[in-house]
Write a protein that holds these residues in place. Structure first.
Motif, PDB file in Angstrom:
ATOM      1  N   ARG A  87       0.832  -1.208   0.000  1.00 53.68           N
ATOM      2  CA  ARG A  87       0.000   0.000   0.000  1.00 53.68           C
ATOM      3  C   ARG A  87       0.869   1.261   0.000  1.00 53.68           C
ATOM      4  O   ARG A  87       0.520   2.273  -0.613  1.00 53.68           O
ATOM      5  N   LEU A  88       2.002   1.175   0.678  1.00 55.04           N
ATOM      6  CA  LEU A  88       2.933   2.297   0.732  1.00 55.04           C
ATOM      7  C   LEU A  88       3.481   2.613  -0.655  1.00 55.04           C
ATOM      8  O   LEU A  88       3.498   3.779  -1.089  1.00 55.04           O
ATOM      9  N   VAL A  89       3.934   1.583  -1.357  1.00 53.85           N
ATOM     10  CA  VAL A  89       4.458   1.785  -2.713  1.00 53.85           C
ATOM     11  C   VAL A  89       3.380   2.353  -3.625  1.00 53.85           C
ATOM     12  O   VAL A  89       3.620   3.292  -4.395  1.00 53.85           O
ATOM     13  N   ASN A  90       2.186   1.813  -3.556  1.00 50.69           N
ATOM     14  CA  ASN A  90       1.096   2.290  -4.405  1.00 50.69           C
ATOM     15  C   ASN A  90       0.704   3.727  -4.078  1.00 50.69           C
ATOM     16  O   ASN A  90       0.323   4.500  -4.974  1.00 50.69           O
ATOM     17  N   ALA A  91       0.787   4.093  -2.802  1.00 54.88           N
ATOM     18  CA  ALA A  91       0.481   5.475  -2.424  1.00 54.88           C
ATOM     19  C   ALA A  91       1.460   6.439  -3.075  1.00 54.88           C
ATOM     20  O   ALA A  91       1.079   7.536  -3.521  1.00 54.88           O
ATOM     21  N   HIS A  92       2.728   6.047  -3.154  1.00 51.76           N
ATOM     22  CA  HIS A  92       3.711   6.891  -3.841  1.00 51.76           C
ATOM     23  C   HIS A  92       3.415   6.973  -5.335  1.00 51.76           C
ATOM     24  O   HIS A  92       3.562   8.044  -5.941  1.00 51.76           O
ATOM     25  N   LEU A  93       2.999   5.870  -5.926  1.00 53.17           N
ATOM     26  CA  LEU A  93       2.611   5.922  -7.336  1.00 53.17           C
ATOM     27  C   LEU A  93       1.448   6.875  -7.547  1.00 53.17           C
ATOM     28  O   LEU A  93       1.430   7.665  -8.501  1.00 53.17           O
ATOM     29  N   ALA A  95       0.679   9.420  -5.662  1.00 54.54           N
ATOM     30  CA  ALA A  95       1.100  10.794  -5.386  1.00 54.54           C
ATOM     31  C   ALA A  95       1.835  11.415  -6.561  1.00 54.54           C
ATOM     32  O   ALA A  95       1.862  12.639  -6.710  1.00 54.54           O
ATOM     33  N   GLY A  96       2.451  10.572  -7.397  1.00 52.82           N
ATOM     34  CA  GLY A  96       3.047  11.058  -8.628  1.00 52.82           C
ATOM     35  C   GLY A  96       4.486  11.522  -8.494  1.00 52.82           C
ATOM     36  O   GLY A  96       5.127  11.322  -7.459  1.00 52.82           O
ATOM     37  N   PRO A  97       5.010  12.145  -9.545  1.00 52.00           N
ATOM     38  CA  PRO A  97       6.429  12.493  -9.605  1.00 52.00           C
ATOM     39  C   PRO A  97       6.777  13.710  -8.750  1.00 52.00           C
ATOM     40  O   PRO A  97       5.897  14.405  -8.244  1.00 52.00           O
ATOM     41  N   GLY A  98       8.079  13.922  -8.626  1.00 53.41           N
ATOM     42  CA  GLY A  98       8.565  15.088  -7.903  1.00 53.41           C
ATOM     43  C   GLY A  98       8.942  14.757  -6.473  1.00 53.41           C
ATOM     44  O   GLY A  98       8.842  13.614  -6.025  1.00 53.41           O
ATOM     45  N   VAL A  99       9.389  15.766  -5.758  1.00 49.82           N
ATOM     46  CA  VAL A  99       9.791  15.598  -4.363  1.00 49.82           C
ATOM     47  C   VAL A  99       8.556  15.403  -3.499  1.00 49.82           C
ATOM     48  O   VAL A  99       7.658  16.251  -3.474  1.00 49.82           O
ATOM     49  N   VAL A 100       8.495  14.288  -2.805  1.00 48.00           N
ATOM     50  CA  VAL A 100       7.360  13.952  -1.938  1.00 48.00           C
ATOM     51  C   VAL A 100       7.875  13.661  -0.536  1.00 48.00           C
ATOM     52  O   VAL A 100       8.817  12.885  -0.358  1.00 48.00           O
ATOM     53  N   ARG A 143      12.848  11.798  -4.283  1.00 50.31           N
ATOM     54  CA  ARG A 143      12.861  12.704  -5.430  1.00 50.31           C
ATOM     55  C   ARG A 143      12.058  12.129  -6.599  1.00 50.31           C
ATOM     56  O   ARG A 143      11.395  12.855  -7.331  1.00 50.31           O
ATOM     57  N   ASP A 144      12.127  10.819  -6.770  1.00 54.45           N
ATOM     58  CA  ASP A 144      11.470  10.161  -7.898  1.00 54.45           C
ATOM     59  C   ASP A 144      10.589   9.043  -7.383  1.00 54.45           C
ATOM     60  O   ASP A 144      10.943   8.368  -6.412  1.00 54.45           O
ATOM     61  N   VAL A 145       9.457   8.830  -8.019  1.00 53.88           N
ATOM     62  CA  VAL A 145       8.509   7.834  -7.548  1.00 53.88           C
ATOM     63  C   VAL A 145       9.112   6.434  -7.534  1.00 53.88           C
ATOM     64  O   VAL A 145       8.756   5.602  -6.680  1.00 53.88           O
ATOM     65  N   SER A 146      10.065   6.153  -8.411  1.00 57.04           N
ATOM     66  CA  SER A 146      10.678   4.825  -8.462  1.00 57.04           C
ATOM     67  C   SER A 146      11.473   4.511  -7.196  1.00 57.04           C
ATOM     68  O   SER A 146      11.733   3.346  -6.896  1.00 57.04           O
ATOM     69  N   ALA A 147      11.844   5.538  -6.441  1.00 57.03           N
ATOM     70  CA  ALA A 147      12.611   5.325  -5.216  1.00 57.03           C
ATOM     71  C   ALA A 147      11.795   4.608  -4.149  1.00 57.03           C
ATOM     72  O   ALA A 147      12.357   4.059  -3.199  1.00 57.03           O
ATOM     73  N   ALA A 148      10.472   4.602  -4.279  1.00 52.95           N
ATOM     74  CA  ALA A 148       9.628   3.915  -3.303  1.00 52.95           C
ATOM     75  C   ALA A 148       9.544   2.416  -3.553  1.00 52.95           C
ATOM     76  O   ALA A 148       9.122   1.668  -2.667  1.00 52.95           O
ATOM     77  N   ALA A 149       9.939   1.959  -4.720  1.00 54.95           N
ATOM     78  CA  ALA A 149       9.785   0.545  -5.071  1.00 54.95           C
ATOM     79  C   ALA A 149      10.451  -0.404  -4.080  1.00 54.95           C
ATOM     80  O   ALA A 149       9.874  -1.453  -3.737  1.00 54.95           O
TER      81      ALA A 149
END
Length: 214
Positions: A87-93, A95-100, A143-149
């Protein structure tokens, strides 16, 4: 910068159950609602770009009307996935790109300044990770959504979650820096400490009104 909050709708029996074992599930749900309101307020003060990934329905929540009012201007999406890590990874997806700047609802003393400082700590790196005193972590900035993977590989809510998360992020080649440690609220001792640290919060007021003295 965008703030991403992952939270459960504060419904008795679904939130703060460890604390509820000592103070009662209804009081625990009210304390969870107060903590979430504090977190929403911090996010709203930190940035105009705010996203809530919600597990549950605010219609059934304690202080549901107050929460809905506080969330004006927020994007709200349901959490999705089988376990919390997914759920955490999907939440980042979502939320989209950029600094989160991603936080939960267990640190009502985390201020807008704390969130901005965590984002500023990113510098030229990929991820900022802030440890929690119970072995988990209270904030992740990417910085990038892929970092949550890599989070999908980590078992959450264990005494080694912070160390395991840090290892998974670095193993994937990400440059990770740390920020200040904060205390999650899971127990009576945690609630006492956090209410004493931030007596002006909704959480502290709810804790005192519940019969506790910080």
């Amino acid at each position: 910068m965008k703030v991403l909050v992952l939270a459960k709708a504060p419904v008795a029996g679904r939130v703060k159950t460890r604390l509820g074992a000592d103070v009662g599930l209804d009081r625990a749900a009210d304390l969870a609602a107060a903590a979430l309101l504090d977190t929403i307020a911090a996010g709203s003060a930190a940035t105009d770009h705010r996203h809530l990934a919600l597990d549950g329905d605010l219609a059934a929540a304690v202080r549901g009307d107050e929460l809905r009012e506080a969330l004006a201007g927020w994007t709200i999406t349901p959490q999705r996935g089988d376990g919390f890590a997914e759920r955490l990874v999907n939440a980042h997806l979502d939320a989209g790109p950029g600094v989160v700047v991603q936080i939960g609802m267990d640190t009502p003393h985390a201020s807008a300044a704390d969130l901005r400082a965590a984002a500023d700590a990113l510098g030229g790196d990929d991820v900022v990770l802030g440890p929690a005193l119970d072995g988990g972590w209270w904030v992740l900035v990417r910085r990038d959504v892929s970092a949550a993977a890599p989070l999908a590989e980590v078992e959450m809510s264990t005494p080694t979650t912070y160390d395991d998360t840090l290892a998974a992020l670095r193993a994937s080649g990400l440059r990770v820096v740390t920020t200040v440690a904060l205390r999650d609220v899971d127990t009576v001792a945690d609630a006492d400490a956090v209410a004493a640290l931030a007596p002006g919060t909704r959480f502290a007021r709810a804790w005192v009104s519940a019969g506790a003295t910080p």
